[in-house]
Design an enzyme around this catalytic site. Structure first.
Site, PDB file in Angstrom:
ATOM      1  N   CYS B 325     -19.400 -65.480  10.196  1.00 40.11           N
ATOM      2  CA  CYS B 325     -19.357 -66.942  10.032  1.00 40.11           C
ATOM      3  C   CYS B 325     -18.478 -67.345   8.862  1.00 40.11           C
ATOM      4  O   CYS B 325     -18.668 -68.409   8.291  1.00 40.11           O
ATOM      5  CB  CYS B 325     -20.773 -67.464   9.809  1.00 40.11           C
ATOM      6  SG  CYS B 325     -21.737 -67.534  11.316  1.00 40.11           S
ATOM      7  N   ASP B 326     -17.552 -66.508   8.459  1.00 40.55           N
ATOM      8  CA  ASP B 326     -16.681 -66.822   7.341  1.00 40.55           C
ATOM      9  C   ASP B 326     -15.322 -67.227   7.882  1.00 40.55           C
ATOM     10  O   ASP B 326     -14.698 -66.472   8.627  1.00 40.55           O
ATOM     11  CB  ASP B 326     -16.554 -65.599   6.420  1.00 40.55           C
ATOM     12  CG  ASP B 326     -15.947 -65.967   5.085  1.00 40.55           C
ATOM     13  OD1 ASP B 326     -14.850 -66.564   5.066  1.00 40.55           O
ATOM     14  OD2 ASP B 326     -16.578 -65.676   4.057  1.00 40.55           O
TER      15      ASP B 326
END
Lengths: 377, 377
Positions: B325-326
């Site tokens: 999720c980066d």
């Protein structure tokens, strides 16, 4: 920002090597501040920011929900005492077998941003609730955004219609204004987009119920940042502007804002040297660097406050670098970092605002160095 | 570059999740190629490139020496069967207590690039041999260099004189032309600098014995690279040019060149999607990214060959991103990466040339994902 409890812990325990110390009292204060500032929004803590069991347990006890990026994070949240109903599988990139595992664990809320992901969820978690992430511009965020997550609002409408057709519950819209967002009005245009998606779907008989307003809430590094209250005011004003008297359920996903200022890394000066006799800047090498937990210094994006025992003394601009044999392991070089001239090899430094996005980012064994240790107190 | 042994292993074992498979036969071939191309140089394998015990044991058995970045790496090399006499503590940034630990383990060869480091070694490893690293310009290297290691040649003279004064054995000079160096003549100007340091010290009665020519030897990614033989020819020619008939002992420190092409990462396509209906490029999300072992895609520096089962089909340029999720976890976006149009979700891909700088770079638990698994066959 180093609390007395952290100072006492370090003075008493004297841990060897670099380590993060997190003060749970600060996490509790942050949770209370969010709850107070945004009383009508459900708080989903972004587990990836710091998944330490003690942090998750505290937040579960305080009534937090959890935004999870993987099945492993879902399991950690459950282990900490959260029920599956309080968990969102917020990653838009999921293997179908991981969706099935989450479904088997009882999770029923999933993020999507594509037709393909909707298909997986319809097969592996039939009937689940989905929210579609829309792209925002991320202007004003200090950690680089990309187009990686989300789709344009018009496509989000199509994705949610498709989800409805496949028997899923088209539940809402999400967005993320960008990490370490220091503009309190950054949510306004994204909420306007969200409202348009609500309206388009309502015309097709699909009534969304939720807006996931993401994270982005900053932590204080060198500059002051607005309070949770200021964000709350601005966000609720924007909600009223765009949704009038039909404000939907809302979710926020603080990660950095929940734990960033609760943590301090204790590190040691390994070497201070120059590259030539007439070098302008000293190089200060610490026993932690980009691969030991400070990955967010990439492109010098996040500039952490660094405290020393000599902070009253005369300062001079330094290059700061990590301890590995990797030439990319330099923290601050383009913008030199002022440190006391009296700083010496062997001195301890405190790197503040490091409660989020440090421990888990740490390399597993690069150059033979252990991953960053953490003490949660 | 995926060997039959690796293909057979993957077909038989079907490991779940992303993993690296290293073929020891290729490592052996690489070692033999270096030994054949540079018979008069001692090979010090750069342990940090891949410290898998099987790799270290093989190389120890073949007669390799070891360049170690930390005490942990020294212990791994000893464990693999190397004697302390075959180990160099090559990191210029060392805690004094780590120098003492290395000294206690019998290591007697240390890198320095500053007066401060010389002082530590004189106290913690009295009488040891030291070599001083000089700065080179790194032009032509594909992995970003910085000024992090080394000092200017004139300062190296002072550092080595100082070491001599403090009772250490001023033993030689080192340099590093930059990782993934594709110019075979890159060693020439650094050897000229080294010779000048030798001459300056000889005038003061200090006779250096060794030039550590570092690593930098490339592995084949998408483009062909010169052979070990080509490097050997060019380097020995430069040695003759600058040192005439007084060629000193020489050391090379291959890391990437020793193991890079021996490894292949098996990964899976998690999602293929677009951001809008009229998006130019598809986004291909893998179950491995920048935080799962492919850190060297930072700034798109290293462009790995990616093989699929559809490689004969029509190709189109794609964005490639990792599973976290980066938003920074994007591998190739500035320069799109051609992949087959027929590539589908669930397909396996092989990422070649990943034997070096992958496993240990992997984040310990980012987003809850496990570090990269490795199988050494």
């Amino acid at each position: 920002m180093t609390t007395q409890r952290i100072r006492d812990f370090l003075a008493t325990r004297r841990p060897d090597g670099p380590c993060l110390v997190v003060d749970l009292d600060v996490v509790r204060d942050n949770f209370d501040a969010f709850r107070h500032a945004m009383p009508d929004s459900a708080i989903y803590y972004a587990v990836k920011a710091n998944p330490a069991p003690e942090v998750l347990k505290l937040l579960a006890g305080l009534g937090s929900n959890f935004d999870c990026a993987s099945v492993a994070e879902i399991e950690m949240a459950l282990e900490a005492g959260a029920t599956a109903a309080r968990i969102s599988y917020g990653n838009t990139i999921k293997k179908e077998r991981d969706v099935a595992r989450a479904h088997a664990l009882g999770v029923s809320l999933f993020a999507v941003d594509s037709h393909e992901e909707v298909e997986k969820i319809s097969r592996a978690a039939p009937g689940a609730r989905v929210f579609c992430r829309v792209l925002t511009d991320g202007e004003g965020a200090e950690w680089p955004l990309s187009r990686k997550f989300g789709c344009v609002p018009q496509m989000a409408v199509d994705v949610l219609v498709y989800a409805h057709q496949l028997g899923l519950q088209s539940y809402g819209v999400s967005f993320h204004v960008g990490s370490q967002m220091t503009k309190v009005d950054a949510w306004d245009s994204a909420l306007a987009d969200a409202k348009r998606v609500f309206v388009s779907l309502a015309k097709q008989g699909i009534h969304l119920q939720m807006v996931n307003m993401g994270g982005g809430f900053p932590t204080k590094y060198l500059r002051d940042v607005p309070s949770a209250e200021a964000y709350g005011k601005s966000i609720y004003q924007a909600l009223r502007t765009h949704f009038g008297n039909q404000i939907p359920q809302t979710i926020i996903e603080p990660g950095r804002g929940m734990v960033g200022n609760a943590g301090v890394i204790k590190a040691e000066v390994v070497l201070i040297s120059k590259k030539s006799d007439n070098d302008d800047a000293r190089w200060v090498f610490l026993d932690i660097g980009k691969f030991g937990g400070l990955a967010e210094t990439m492109d010098e994006a996040i500039r952490y406050p660094i405290r020393t025992e000599h902070d009253g003394d005369e300062m001079e601009p330094c290059v700061i670098a990590g301890p590995t044999c990797d030439s990319a392991d330099v923290l601050y070089e383009k913008n030199l970092y002022p440190l006391p001239i009296s700083l010496s090899i062997g001195d301890e430094v405190l790197i503040e605002g490091t409660g989020a996005y440090t421990t888990t980012y740490s390399a597993v064994a690069f150059n033979g160095f252990d991953p960053l240790k953490a003490y949660i107190i």
